[in-house]
Design an enzyme around this catalytic site. Structure first.
Site, PDB file in Angstrom:
ATOM      1  N   ASN A 181     -11.864  -0.327  -4.805  1.00  0.00           N
ATOM      2  CA  ASN A 181     -11.948   0.844  -3.938  1.00  0.00           C
ATOM      3  C   ASN A 181     -12.740   1.905  -4.679  1.00  0.00           C
ATOM      4  O   ASN A 181     -12.312   2.368  -5.742  1.00  0.00           O
ATOM      5  CB  ASN A 181     -10.557   1.383  -3.609  1.00  0.00           C
ATOM      6  CG  ASN A 181      -9.717   0.390  -2.812  1.00  0.00           C
ATOM      7  OD1 ASN A 181     -10.230  -0.615  -2.320  1.00  0.00           O
ATOM      8  ND2 ASN A 181      -8.438   0.671  -2.675  1.00  0.00           N
TER       9      ASN A 181
ATOM     10  N   GLU B 259     -12.567  -0.784  -0.250  1.00  0.00           N
ATOM     11  CA  GLU B 259     -12.585   0.541   0.377  1.00  0.00           C
ATOM     12  C   GLU B 259     -13.804   1.303  -0.131  1.00  0.00           C
ATOM     13  O   GLU B 259     -14.088   1.299  -1.338  1.00  0.00           O
ATOM     14  CB  GLU B 259     -11.347   1.388   0.020  1.00  0.00           C
ATOM     15  CG  GLU B 259     -10.063   0.946   0.661  1.00  0.00           C
ATOM     16  CD  GLU B 259      -8.874   1.841   0.277  1.00  0.00           C
ATOM     17  OE1 GLU B 259      -9.072   3.034  -0.041  1.00  0.00           O
ATOM     18  OE2 GLU B 259      -7.743   1.329   0.300  1.00  0.00           O
TER      19      GLU B 259
ATOM     20  N   HIS C  99       0.875  -1.176   0.000  1.00  0.00           N
ATOM     21  CA  HIS C  99       0.000   0.000   0.000  1.00  0.00           C
ATOM     22  C   HIS C  99       0.917   1.232   0.000  1.00  0.00           C
ATOM     23  O   HIS C  99       0.864   2.063   0.905  1.00  0.00           O
ATOM     24  CB  HIS C  99      -0.945  -0.038   1.197  1.00  0.00           C
ATOM     25  CG  HIS C  99      -2.181   0.815   1.064  1.00  0.00           C
ATOM     26  ND1 HIS C  99      -3.459   0.334   1.242  1.00  0.00           N
ATOM     27  CD2 HIS C  99      -2.329   2.126   0.750  1.00  0.00           C
ATOM     28  CE1 HIS C  99      -4.334   1.317   1.074  1.00  0.00           C
ATOM     29  NE2 HIS C  99      -3.672   2.431   0.775  1.00  0.00           N
TER      30      HIS C  99
HETATM   31  C1  GBH Z   1      -7.565   5.324  -1.489  1.00  0.00           C
HETATM   32  O1  GBH Z   1      -7.088   5.930  -2.638  1.00  0.00           O
HETATM   33  C2  GBH Z   1      -6.375   4.790  -0.763  1.00  0.00           C
HETATM   34  O2  GBH Z   1      -6.225   3.404  -0.982  1.00  0.00           O
HETATM   35  C3  GBH Z   1      -6.352   5.107   0.706  1.00  0.00           C
HETATM   36  O3  GBH Z   1      -5.076   4.864   1.214  1.00  0.00           O
HETATM   37  C4  GBH Z   1      -6.795   6.534   0.900  1.00  0.00           C
HETATM   38  O4  GBH Z   1      -6.618   6.974   2.221  1.00  0.00           O
HETATM   39  C5  GBH Z   1      -8.240   6.617   0.505  1.00  0.00           C
HETATM   40  O5  GBH Z   1      -8.426   6.163  -0.796  1.00  0.00           O
HETATM   41  C6  GBH Z   1      -8.826   8.022   0.605  1.00  0.00           C
HETATM   42  O6  GBH Z   1      -8.164   8.901  -0.248  1.00  0.00           O
HETATM   43  O7  GBH Z   1      -9.207  12.085 -11.211  1.00  0.00           O
HETATM   44  O8  GBH Z   1      -6.814  12.333 -11.300  1.00  0.00           O
HETATM   45  O9  GBH Z   1      -8.061  13.551  -9.689  1.00  0.00           O
HETATM   46  C7  GBH Z   1      -7.811   6.995  -3.163  1.00  0.00           C
HETATM   47  C8  GBH Z   1      -8.085   6.843  -4.627  1.00  0.00           C
HETATM   48  C9  GBH Z   1      -7.655   7.857  -6.682  1.00  0.00           C
HETATM   49  C10 GBH Z   1      -9.229   8.867  -5.262  1.00  0.00           C
HETATM   50  C11 GBH Z   1      -7.460   9.133  -7.400  1.00  0.00           C
HETATM   51  C12 GBH Z   1      -9.080  10.164  -5.999  1.00  0.00           C
HETATM   52  C13 GBH Z   1      -8.486  11.214  -8.050  1.00  0.00           C
HETATM   53  C14 GBH Z   1      -7.815  10.980  -9.370  1.00  0.00           C
HETATM   54  N1  GBH Z   1      -8.012   8.104  -5.327  1.00  0.00           N
HETATM   55  N2  GBH Z   1      -8.675   9.939  -7.356  1.00  0.00           N
HETATM   56  S1  GBH Z   1      -7.976  12.326 -10.480  1.00  0.00           S
END
Ligand code: GBH
Length: 456
Positions: free
Chosen positions: A298, A364, A118
């Site tokens: 997730n 998630e 992770h």
């Molecule tokens: C998860 O990732 C993680 O696994 C976790 O560790 C984290 O704390 C949790 O979510 C909350 O953030 O369209 O280019 O702006 C988050 C996944 C992927 C969500 C990217 C936001 C934005 C991409 N993220 N997304 S973009």
């Protein structure tokens, strides 16, 4: 609204976000130590040095999980605790911590779901190129073996990677995450090596007797602005192409190799225009196509796009030259992320059709809100509404035939929210960062009842 018998209810965390104790018991440095200690990378200059101090408080945290009735706890292992240099010598003290945690979980009747990666790559490996270096994939499989040798007698559920898209494209593309590199070509190379590492580790774990192996991705339904509020809306050809393009970069880039043994043509074209495809060797796709048992999803929010040039192209999205990212017309969380619960059912039904033959799990789902403590309580009605809305959609996806095995809330605890630091709180349990005291929010008590009833 009752869920299937044996539906797995749980919560998730990740090592760097909760553990602290970054210099204890022989732990090596990770790229997140380096990154968070470099000014300008994380809001308020926050680091994971102490975090929730879970490393010292894990027994209390397991007791809390038991009170909530969790059947599963998904946590990750810090690779630099196991191999301080990322390869070679194994550190018994690091393995010892996770072994005690696993024992405590089993004694509390909670199934450990172990995630091997992770995002906290040993800094020593980053010094040799990190995920842009093919060798990292092979070291990852060795590390997986070292963990399995210690925990394999008690851990039944294994995840290789959490969100390879984020690790590659935010880490090596736009530099929002560690190691903070900013080159589309490096991101695409890293994505391939992460997948290779997944395939090598999955095969290694299987050869050692592991039976439940999972790959966890950050996926999202990709929608036009009109589709957000009207699932029946039909985009024109240009918008449909933009939608397909982003779905391909976000989801098919990872699940097509892992489940079908091939890259989408659009991914290969994007790689060809961003550094080339020489890093993809004969035989790699066969390795990546290792048998797995579950796909973890997730989900936080949909991805909203339409046709039209994005200006300039985000290095996290090579291949998106003809796409414009839009914001959804929906209420948002404290992260600014739109709340679109039925995006989850739309996504799950689609993935169960496109990638049959494996179970799905929501590994998630959750939200950050600006929680306040009043009279010792956190009345997070917004989080309860978020979780309830999304659970209804999980139920709907099951009714529509998706093979959903469980649901894990992100997150058990408020924690280090990566580039956002501690100011964004995702926990169903509040953490006071002065005293490190834990306090179940109303959402935790609500979730306990959902679990007790096996439904809403
Ligand atoms: C998860 O990732 C993680 O696994 C976790 O560790 C984290 O704390 C949790 O979510 C909350 O953030 O369209 O280019 O702006 C988050 C996944 C992927 C969500 C990217 C936001 C934005 C991409 N993220 N997304 S973009």
């Amino acid at each position: 609204m009752i869920f299937p018998e044996n539906f797995v209810w749980g919560a998730a965390t990740a090592s760097y976000q909760i553990e602290g104790a970054v210099k204890e018991d022989g732990r090596g440095q990770s790229i997140w130590d380096t990154f968070s200690h470099s000014p300008g990378n994380v809001a308020d200059g926050d680091t994971g040095d102490v975090a929730c101090d879970h490393y010292h408080r894990y027994r209390d945290d397991v007791a809390l999980m038991r009170e909530l009735g969790l059947a599963a706890y998904r946590f990750s292992i810090a690779w630099p605790r196991i191999q301080p240099d990322g390869r070679g010598k194994v550190n018994p003290q690091g393995l010892g911590f996770y072994s005690r945690l696993v024992d405590a979980l089993l004694a509390a009747d909670i199934s450990p779901y172990v995630t091997l990666y992770h995002w906290d790559l040993p800094q020593a490996l980053e010094g040799e190129g990190g995920w842009t270096n093919r060798d990292t994939a092979y070291y990852f499989a060795d590390y997986a073996q070292a963990v399995h040798e210690k925990l394999g007698d008690r851990v039944a559920h294994w995840t290789t990677l959490n969100e390879p898209w984020v690790a590659a494209y935010l880490g090596y593309g736009n530099g929002v995450h560690a190691p903070g590199r900013r080159r589309a070509a490096d991101a695409m190379r890293s994505a391939h090596h992460l997948l290779l590492g997944h395939g090598l580790a999955a095969r290694r774990l299987r050869s050692l007797g592991a039976e439940n192996i999972m790959l966890v991705i950050n996926s999202a339904p990709v929608l036009t602005p009109a589709q957000v509020n009207d699932p029946q809306a039909t985009p024109d050809a240009a918008d449909a192409a933009a939608v397909h393009r982003i779905h391909t970069l976000l989801t098919r880039q990872f699940l097509d190799p892992a489940r079908h043994g091939s890259y989408p043509a659009e991914v290969l074209e994007a790689a060809a225009r961003n550094g080339g495809t020489d890093h993809i060797l004969d035989g790699d796709l066969e390795i990546i196509n290792a048998p797995i048992d579950q796909i973890g999803i997730n989900y936080y929010n949909p991805c909203v796009v339409e046709a039209g040039p994005g200006s300039p192209v985000d290095p996290a999205w090579p291949g998106s030259e003809d796409v414009r990212f839009r914001t959804a017309d929906a209420p948002t969380t404290a992260m600014g992320w739109p709340i679109v619960p039925d995006g989850l059912s739309r996504l799950l039904v689609r993935l169960s059709q496109d990638y049959p033959g494996v179970g799905l799990m929501v590994t998630e789902n959750g939200a950050a809100f600006d929680d306040v403590v009043t009279d010792g309580r956190v009345h997070d009605t917004d989080r309860v509404a978020y979780l309830e809305g999304h659970l209804r959609e999980v139920h709907r996806a099951i009714a529509a035939g998706a093979d959903l095995r469980g649901y894990l809330v992100w997150s058990l605890l408020d924690n280090f929210e990566w580039a956002e630091g501690y100011r964004r709180r995702f926990g169903i349990v509040h953490v006071d960062y002065e005293t490190l005291a834990r306090r179940p929010k109303d959402s935790a008590l609500w979730y306990r009842d959902v679990i007790g009833r096996n439904g809403l």
